[in-house]
Design a protein around this motif. Structure first.
Motif, short mmCIF file in Angstrom:
data_model
loop_
_atom_site.label_atom_id
_atom_site.label_comp_id
_atom_site.label_asym_id
_atom_site.label_seq_id
_atom_site.Cartn_x
_atom_site.Cartn_y
_atom_site.Cartn_z
N ASP A 230 2.81 6.65 -13.34
CA ASP A 230 2.35 5.25 -13.30
C ASP A 230 3.06 4.44 -12.22
N GLN A 231 4.32 4.77 -11.91
CA GLN A 231 5.10 3.94 -11.01
C GLN A 231 4.94 4.29 -9.53
N LEU A 232 4.63 5.54 -9.24
CA LEU A 232 4.55 5.94 -7.83
C LEU A 232 3.33 5.33 -7.15
N ASN A 233 3.46 4.95 -5.88
CA ASN A 233 2.33 4.37 -5.15
C ASN A 233 1.39 5.47 -4.66
N ILE A 234 0.20 5.07 -4.22
CA ILE A 234 -0.84 6.02 -3.86
C ILE A 234 -0.43 6.89 -2.67
#
Length: 377
Positions: A230-234
């Motif tokens: 959920d926390q990591l960016n695309i």
């Protein structure tokens, strides 16, 4: 093979096919060709693994001529998944007018609409053989106009097919169809990948798949994995996914010795590069398909098992479709890494069968046996 017996007036065409994809194409042709050809035709299919061990069109034409005589066929055409190169470019078909035989190379058709392209080339090859037998043309005469769609704008744009008159010593070969230039080489490469049918890799690597699924199931119960997803960016997710794909492909190549040795004097250096490129693209495509299926399964399981309220409380944010996709991505990435480790438990034979067509699998098995014999001597 067709069930009915040919009448005395029928023209008999024998299709000798390598097992696997060429055999499937030959069976389709046996159903359709008799209705599309002038006169009474009877088509017989002979799926022959013997021809899969031959290494060039000259050898295949010789074997095809023997089979044509033995079966009493009028014409015989071998459909093979052998990639063939010549000075004029990748070979689509080689024709021997004198003996009424030909060989058609499936990889030379490219990776798109392969059965349709083979059908078009087969019609043209039969026109060649019949025109010579009936005295309606000279084999050495270059015909500028080709029929059956071979001169269409689409084929001309992708990779035009050219007819070449051939004069070779100690060979009956007299006409060759090629796809010249860089576009021809790219078309051959895509055809080699298509012949390998990379999507079969998913079910062929059973141990790798089992490891990936088991690890994904573990990730389903870990709230830490949920938070990471959920926390990591695309951007980081894309980079991580590419790294997992590269790791799994590299592991398969290294663990099972799938890389063609350029120092092998028995191999054409350019053909060796084509083999390596096709191996790389085949494995990348197969791994992408595997991870896509795994992601879809993980998303569905997460959607059915993990309540939105639980995810919201653990992640501290509203839960939507994007949240479930992020969580499923985390499971899939973890499963992909485990799949790379699990792939090392597969036998070399299983990996070759999963990654290659019949002929290429046989060729690599034979090459590995030679290497082992050389190492023991």
């Amino acid at each position: 093979m067709t069930d009915d017996h040919p009448s005395e007036q029928a023209t008999v065409l024998g299709l000798i096919a390598d097992p696997d994809m060429p055999e499937t194409i030959a069976d389709r042709l046996a159903e359709r060709l008799p209705e599309q050809l002038d006169g009474e035709w009877h088509v017989e299919v002979d799926a022959d693994p013997v021809t899969a061990t031959l290494k060039g069109t000259s050898e295949i034409l010789e074997q095809t001529a023997h089979k044509c005589d033995a079966h009493g066929w009028t014409y015989a055409i071998c459909i093979t998944d052998l990639p063939v190169r010549s000075d004029d470019g990748p070979v689509v078909a080689d024709i021997d007018h004198d003996r009424g035989v030909a060989v058609v190379s499936v990889p030379g058709m490219g990776g798109l609409q392969t059965p349709r392209r083979v059908h078009q080339v087969m019609r043209q090859v039969l026109d060649e053989l019949r025109s010579e037998a009936e005295g309606r043309g000279e084999p050495g005469q270059v015909r500028e106009q080709r029929r059956h769609g071979l001169s269409s704008k689409a084929i001309g744009l992708l990779a035009p097919i050219r007819r070449k008159a051939v004069e070779t010593e100690n060979s009956h070969l007299d006409v060759r169809y090629v796809t010249p230039g860089r576009r021809g080489r790219l078309r051959l490469l895509s055809g080699m990948v298509r012949t390998n049918r990379p999507w079969r890799l998913v079910f062929g690597l059973s141990r790798a798949l089992a490891a990936a699924v088991a690890t994904s199931a573990f990730g389903l119960s870990s709230s830490t994995i949920w938070m990471v997803g959920d926390q990591l960016n695309i951007g980081f997710k894309v980079l991580t996914t590419a790294t997992v794909i590269a790791a799994l492909v590299a592991w398969l190549i290294a663990a099972h010795d799938l890389w063609e040795k350029r120092g092998d004097t028995r191999s054409d250096p350019q053909l060796a590069r084509l083999y390596n490129a096709s191996t790389l693209l085949t494995l990348i495509t197969g791994v992408v398909v595997l991870l896509t299926i795994l992601f879809a399964v993980n998303f569905l399981i997460a959607w059915l098992i993990l309540p939105a309220s639980l995810l919201s409380s653990m992640l501290g944010s509203e839960t939507g479709v994007g949240t479930y996709m992020a969580v499923a991505w985390a499971f899939t990435t973890l499963g992909g890494i485990a799949g790379a480790l699990g792939s090392s438990l597969e036998t070399d034979h299983a990996v070759r069968q999963a990654a290659y067509g019949y002929r290429e699998s046989c060729r690599r098995a034979e090459y590995q046996e030679h290497e082992q014999e050389d190492g023991e001597s």
